[in-house]
Design an enzyme around this catalytic site. Structure first.
Site, PDB file in Angstrom:
ATOM      1  N   LYS A   1      -5.858   8.197   1.106  1.00 24.29           N
ATOM      2  CA  LYS A   1      -5.331   7.573   2.389  1.00 24.29           C
ATOM      3  C   LYS A   1      -4.110   7.667   2.060  1.00 24.29           C
ATOM      4  CE  LYS A   1      -5.112   3.010   4.419  1.00 24.29           C
ATOM      5  NZ  LYS A   1      -5.313   1.697   3.873  1.00 24.29           N
TER       6      LYS A   1
ATOM      7  N   LYS B   1      -4.108   5.621  -2.738  1.00 23.33           N
ATOM      8  CA  LYS B   1      -3.650   5.203  -1.631  1.00 23.33           C
ATOM      9  C   LYS B   1      -2.068   5.180  -1.485  1.00 23.33           C
ATOM     10  CE  LYS B   1      -3.401   1.057   1.372  1.00 23.33           C
ATOM     11  NZ  LYS B   1      -3.895  -0.163   1.557  1.00 23.33           N
TER      12      LYS B   1
END
Ligand code: PBG
Length: 343
Positions: A267, A214
């Site tokens: 992400k 992320k």
């Protein structure tokens, strides 16, 4: 040049032959997109009587518990795979107490949805503290000391004490009925801590979907309005990944799997397709990618201006994420896209 029939072979390949009709293109498509590939992130907010539209994400709302039930039923009806739940409590404090309160907004919602839907959808619980803390960081904070150096403030996010909070939240979410626990806080050791917590509470069968790679991304902007979790000081660049890095993503993913992650996530998705592809190549667990709020907002804004064909652009972004190697995609368009794909 070889002589073709009637002498028409010009000596080059005619790629157009396989693109000539929709049926021909469907036959040769290498990537398919289906409702089951999609997961819808949803927000449920305490203390509101009507859904609240999110201005930077047209079409997305903060749900009341009742409107969430309706949205979940719709999601099940169109055949998407799951929901990712985010809660916005009325009261925030330094340790995010409402995240593991049994009657906290997200846990109450999980319980209700599980009662409504049973196992029809995979109910995923985003596990983080930023929506629940008054300072808006993903963990507990402490005054900077020793090796912990802050970003523009005297307070820093303290990794290890945060792990105990995460374990407690994971247990509360599993107790409430979450099928999958999805830690998104990017603390080191979070998967191991959560696995140990779940196992100690007899949730040995509850899988962990780790937000493993992320990035500290500018594309989370609209989400901060949706989840009301903007940091009150500093930013998240000391715990989320640095956008220029790729090898580090593989290391994060490998570490999460070693700690017990059953599935991993990259992400954001669109600006990180290279990472999705590398991760998908490197691991043998399911790979998800999260098409985040800023990716959604950009397409919506351009479409609202008439600059792009909305449906076409949306499906193209989702197809691209699948093509890069993601098995499933978290997207705010999940239900609408599923409808398009079904007809
Ligand atoms: C926080 C969290 C964020 C998102 C999902 N979980 C924001 C952040 O890390 O600042 C972003 C999702 C989106 O932008 O759609 N744990």
């Amino acid at each position: 040049m070889t002589s073709g029939q009637g002498g028409t072979n010009p000596g080059f390949a005619r790629g157009r032959r396989l693109r000539s009709t929709p049926a021909m293109r469907r036959w040769t498509a290498q990537t398919r997109l289906a409702p089951a590939d999609l997961v819808l992130p949803v927000f449920v907010k305490e203390g509101i009587s009507e859904p609240v539209p999110i201005s930077s994400m047209p079409g997305v709302v903060q749900h009341t518990p009742e409107s969430l039930r309706k949205a979940a039923a719709e999601a099940a009806e169109v055949g998407i795979s799951g929901l990712m739940l985010f809660g916005i409590p009325a009261d925030k404090d330094p340790v995010g107490s409402q995240a593991d309160a049994a009657d906290g907004v997200v846990n109450a919602a999980l319980q209700q949805l599980r009662a409504d839907l049973g196992d029809e959808l995979v109910l995923m619980a985003d596990l983080c503290l930023c929506e629940y803390t008054d300072h808006g960081h993903c963990g507990v904070v402490t005054p900077a000391r020793g090796g912990l150096r802050g970003q523009g403030g005297a307070m820093v996010v303290d990794n290890d004490p945060t792990l105990d909070r995460y374990a407690a939240v994971a247990i509360a979410q599993a107790q409430a009925g979450a099928h999958v626990i999805a830690p998104s806080g990017m603390m080191d050791g979070q998967v191991a801590a959560i696995r140990a917590g779940l196992d100690s509470a007899a949730f040995t069968e509850t899988p962990i979907l780790a937000y493993a790679a992320k990035y500290a991304s500018g594309f989370y902007g609209p989400f901060r309005e949706a989840a009301e979790g903007a940091p009150q000081f500093g930013d998240r660049s000391t715990y989320q990944m640095d956008p220029p890095n790729t090898d580090e993503a593989l290391r994060e993913v490998a570490q999460d799997i070693a700690e017990g992650a059953d599935a991993v996530m990259v992400k954001p998705a669109g600006p990180y397709l290279d990472i999705v592809a590398r991760v998908a190549d490197a691991v043998d667990v399911p790979v998800s990618a999260y098409q985040v709020s800023g990716e959604y907002a950009m397409v919506e804004a351009a479409a609202a201006n008439g600059w792009i064909d909305r449906e076409r652009a949306v499906l193209e972004t989702l197809t691209a994420i699948r093509r890069a190697g993601a098995g499933s995609v978290l997207t705010y368009w999940a239900v609408e896209a599923a409808r398009w794909l079904r007809c």
